[in-house]
Design an enzyme around this catalytic site. Sequence first.
Site, short mmCIF file in Angstrom:
data_model
loop_
_atom_site.label_atom_id
_atom_site.label_comp_id
_atom_site.label_asym_id
_atom_site.label_seq_id
_atom_site.Cartn_x
_atom_site.Cartn_y
_atom_site.Cartn_z
N PHE A 227 0.81 -1.23 0.00
CA PHE A 227 0.00 0.00 0.00
C PHE A 227 0.84 1.27 0.00
O PHE A 227 0.35 2.33 -0.36
CB PHE A 227 -0.94 0.01 1.23
CG PHE A 227 -0.26 0.43 2.51
CD1 PHE A 227 -0.04 1.77 2.79
CD2 PHE A 227 0.18 -0.52 3.43
CE1 PHE A 227 0.61 2.16 3.96
CE2 PHE A 227 0.82 -0.14 4.59
CZ PHE A 227 1.04 1.20 4.86
N LYS B 291 -1.21 -7.04 -9.37
CA LYS B 291 -2.20 -7.17 -8.29
C LYS B 291 -1.82 -6.12 -7.26
O LYS B 291 -0.97 -6.34 -6.40
CB LYS B 291 -2.13 -8.58 -7.68
CG LYS B 291 -3.40 -9.04 -6.99
CD LYS B 291 -3.85 -8.19 -5.83
CE LYS B 291 -3.03 -8.36 -4.58
NZ LYS B 291 -3.36 -7.36 -3.53
N GLU C 97 -4.97 -3.95 -2.01
CA GLU C 97 -6.42 -3.70 -1.93
C GLU C 97 -6.73 -2.43 -1.16
O GLU C 97 -7.85 -1.93 -1.18
CB GLU C 97 -7.12 -4.91 -1.31
CG GLU C 97 -6.81 -5.19 0.16
CD GLU C 97 -5.48 -5.93 0.38
OE1 GLU C 97 -4.61 -5.92 -0.52
OE2 GLU C 97 -5.32 -6.51 1.47
N SER D 203 5.14 -7.07 3.48
CA SER D 203 5.71 -7.42 4.78
C SER D 203 6.51 -8.72 4.68
O SER D 203 6.29 -9.54 3.78
CB SER D 203 4.60 -7.56 5.81
OG SER D 203 3.67 -8.51 5.34
N CYS E 188 9.61 1.48 3.55
CA CYS E 188 10.48 0.36 3.91
C CYS E 188 11.89 0.88 4.15
O CYS E 188 12.73 0.17 4.69
CB CYS E 188 10.46 -0.70 2.83
SG CYS E 188 11.24 -0.13 1.34
N GLU F 296 9.10 -4.41 13.30
CA GLU F 296 8.84 -3.31 12.36
C GLU F 296 7.54 -2.63 12.79
O GLU F 296 6.48 -3.27 12.82
CB GLU F 296 8.69 -3.84 10.92
CG GLU F 296 8.46 -2.71 9.93
CD GLU F 296 8.24 -3.18 8.49
OE1 GLU F 296 7.59 -4.21 8.28
OE2 GLU F 296 8.73 -2.48 7.58
P1 NAD Z 1 1.36 -6.67 3.11
O1 NAD Z 1 2.36 -7.77 3.21
O2 NAD Z 1 0.23 -6.66 4.07
O3 NAD Z 1 0.68 -6.69 1.64
C1 NAD Z 1 1.45 -6.69 0.47
C2 NAD Z 1 0.66 -7.39 -0.63
O4 NAD Z 1 0.44 -8.75 -0.25
C3 NAD Z 1 -0.70 -6.79 -0.90
O5 NAD Z 1 -0.92 -6.76 -2.29
C4 NAD Z 1 -1.67 -7.74 -0.20
O6 NAD Z 1 -2.92 -7.84 -0.85
C5 NAD Z 1 -0.94 -9.06 -0.26
N1 NAD Z 1 -1.21 -9.91 0.91
C6 NAD Z 1 -1.41 -9.51 2.19
N2 NAD Z 1 -1.58 -10.56 3.00
C7 NAD Z 1 -1.47 -11.67 2.23
C8 NAD Z 1 -1.53 -13.07 2.49
N3 NAD Z 1 -1.75 -13.54 3.72
N4 NAD Z 1 -1.37 -13.91 1.46
C9 NAD Z 1 -1.15 -13.46 0.22
N5 NAD Z 1 -1.08 -12.15 -0.08
C10 NAD Z 1 -1.23 -11.26 0.90
O7 NAD Z 1 2.17 -5.30 3.13
P2 NAD Z 1 1.60 -3.82 3.20
O8 NAD Z 1 1.03 -3.58 4.56
O9 NAD Z 1 0.77 -3.52 2.01
O10 NAD Z 1 2.96 -2.98 3.03
C11 NAD Z 1 3.80 -2.67 4.09
C12 NAD Z 1 4.96 -3.62 4.18
O11 NAD Z 1 5.66 -3.63 2.95
C13 NAD Z 1 5.98 -3.21 5.22
O12 NAD Z 1 6.42 -4.36 5.90
C14 NAD Z 1 7.11 -2.60 4.42
O13 NAD Z 1 8.39 -2.64 5.02
C15 NAD Z 1 7.07 -3.46 3.19
N6 NAD Z 1 7.69 -2.80 2.06
C16 NAD Z 1 8.89 -3.27 1.65
C17 NAD Z 1 9.55 -2.66 0.60
C18 NAD Z 1 10.88 -3.14 0.15
O14 NAD Z 1 11.36 -2.66 -0.85
N7 NAD Z 1 11.51 -4.06 0.86
C19 NAD Z 1 8.95 -1.56 -0.06
C20 NAD Z 1 7.71 -1.13 0.39
C21 NAD Z 1 7.08 -1.76 1.45
#
Ligand code: NAD
Length: 491
Positions: free
Chosen positions: A151, A175, A178, A228, A283, A384
């Site tokens: 997000f 994808k 959401e 994450s 991140c 985090e």
């Molecule tokens: P998230 O892991 O909740 O969601 C990321 C994606 O995974 C979304 O598209 C979501 O729909 C999907 N998703 C969520 N839960 C899922 C599951 N159980 N099974 C399958 N798909 C699932 O992350 P977020 O809250 O959207 O973003 C924040 C996180 O992203 C933080 O941990 C941040 O550090 C990380 N991030 C990392 C980088 C990097 O370059 N390393 C960059 C940006 C964000």
Amino acid sequence: MVVEQLANYINGAFQPSHASDFLDVRNPATAETLVRVPVTPRAEVDAAAQAALAAWDGWRRTPALERIQYLFKLKNLLEEHYKDIARIITQECGKTLAEAEAEMRRGIENVEVACGIPMLIQGYNNEDIASGIDEHMFRQPVGVVAAITPFNFPGMIPLWFMPYAVACGNCFILKPSEKVPLTSARLAALIDQAGFPKGVFQVVNGAKETVDAILDHPAIRAVSFVGSTAVARYVYSRATANGKRAQCQGGAKNPVIVLPDADMDMTTKIVADASFGCAGQRCLASSIAITVGEARDMFRESIADAAASRTVGYGLDPSVEMGPVITHESRQRIEMLIGKGASEGANVLVDGRTPAIAGYEQGFFVRPTILDNVDPSSEIAKTEIFGPVLSLMHVETIDDAIALVNSGSYGNMACVFTNSGPAARKFRYEARAGNIGINVGVAAPMAFFPFSGWKESFFGDLHAQGRHGVEFYTETKVVVERWPKEWSRKF
Ligand code: NAD
């Protein structure tokens, strides 16, 4: 008020989903519902994958020089519209307009770099590996590929992947998160306007069910993921178990070291931006500041002032320096973690919990928070937080500071602030993180460098962006070639 249901973009058209489940997308500053997003079911993910597969043969045979003409058109459309897209980002994601515009600039950079694909995709060769035998390496696209994005950078992160994937001759399925699907819908509209052939770029909205359909689909050959760590690990294992390539970027807990010889005004300003910019939901946010020796008192005082004086509010207001966090649940979690830090012995030097933001009482705001004297072995030191919370730790030597940096389980970024070349060099050499900042607070690699997370911040081999992106989205084909002299005709 009737809230619209967002369509997917499949086979060159916006198509309503027949999903049975729809989720609310809210403006985090006002809590108003902006749109409802479908949790796209397997059958519709299959339709997108089949459309991509059908388009792939024609697209891979389209010369790279022609493929990039679509990206040039997209780049022009993005230039024309990036300010409107930034507004959408602020509305659905909460960051300030200036942050949203900066994000779009970094995204556009990737389109520009991918326009160099005719050179980036070149292979290499040797004549006479044995007498009269030549060997060549070509790069060919892998086929249908997908990206699952988080997000916090709704405009930039899809552009870490899509431009390289399509420029290399792949067909791409996005994808988006959401929580922020409107930015990707706008991107799809511009891609449509740029005239990309049907099936080359598609958007399927949704959450876990949609992700699982992507991870299991036999036509999808490669998956890029950002989110994450727990989900990155899951996506990596399921995608690779299904025989796909995967590059999965995870979470972070980024430390910065402040040495006593650092320019304290500059350091404070930069660390405050790195910790509280985008409400700490980067991140590459700095979340731990380790002061060394005499830096302790000077830095503690100045960073506390910077945190307390930050203007918080709705990101569309130009005077605002920090917006809300993404959801009510996220705000609750951050506040719970601040409380946990206090119960583990940290001193809440600046407390940003339950702020009153006039006019936005329903919004998901947390003000900048500083936890002092955080114990490196406590849970708060390792978790985090993903909010505007900076933890302060203190040591007496640079060796102890580097040891603390290296004890963390994440390895997304580590930074040092100093006037000393040798100290900076020692840090650069010894720090176990993939992105390093020296007197820089958010060491985000430009589009022509890999975004190099290490340890629990990354699962895979090839990172996003630049040459790594090109390698990830292509397979190498090696040709060993012999043309015996005796077969020659006389001309
Ligand atoms: P998230 O892991 O909740 O969601 C990321 C994606 O995974 C979304 O598209 C979501 O729909 C999907 N998703 C969520 N839960 C899922 C599951 N159980 N099974 C399958 N798909 C699932 O992350 P977020 O809250 O959207 O973003 C924040 C996180 O992203 C933080 O941990 C941040 O550090 C990380 N991030 C990392 C980088 C990097 O370059 N390393 C960059 C940006 C964000």
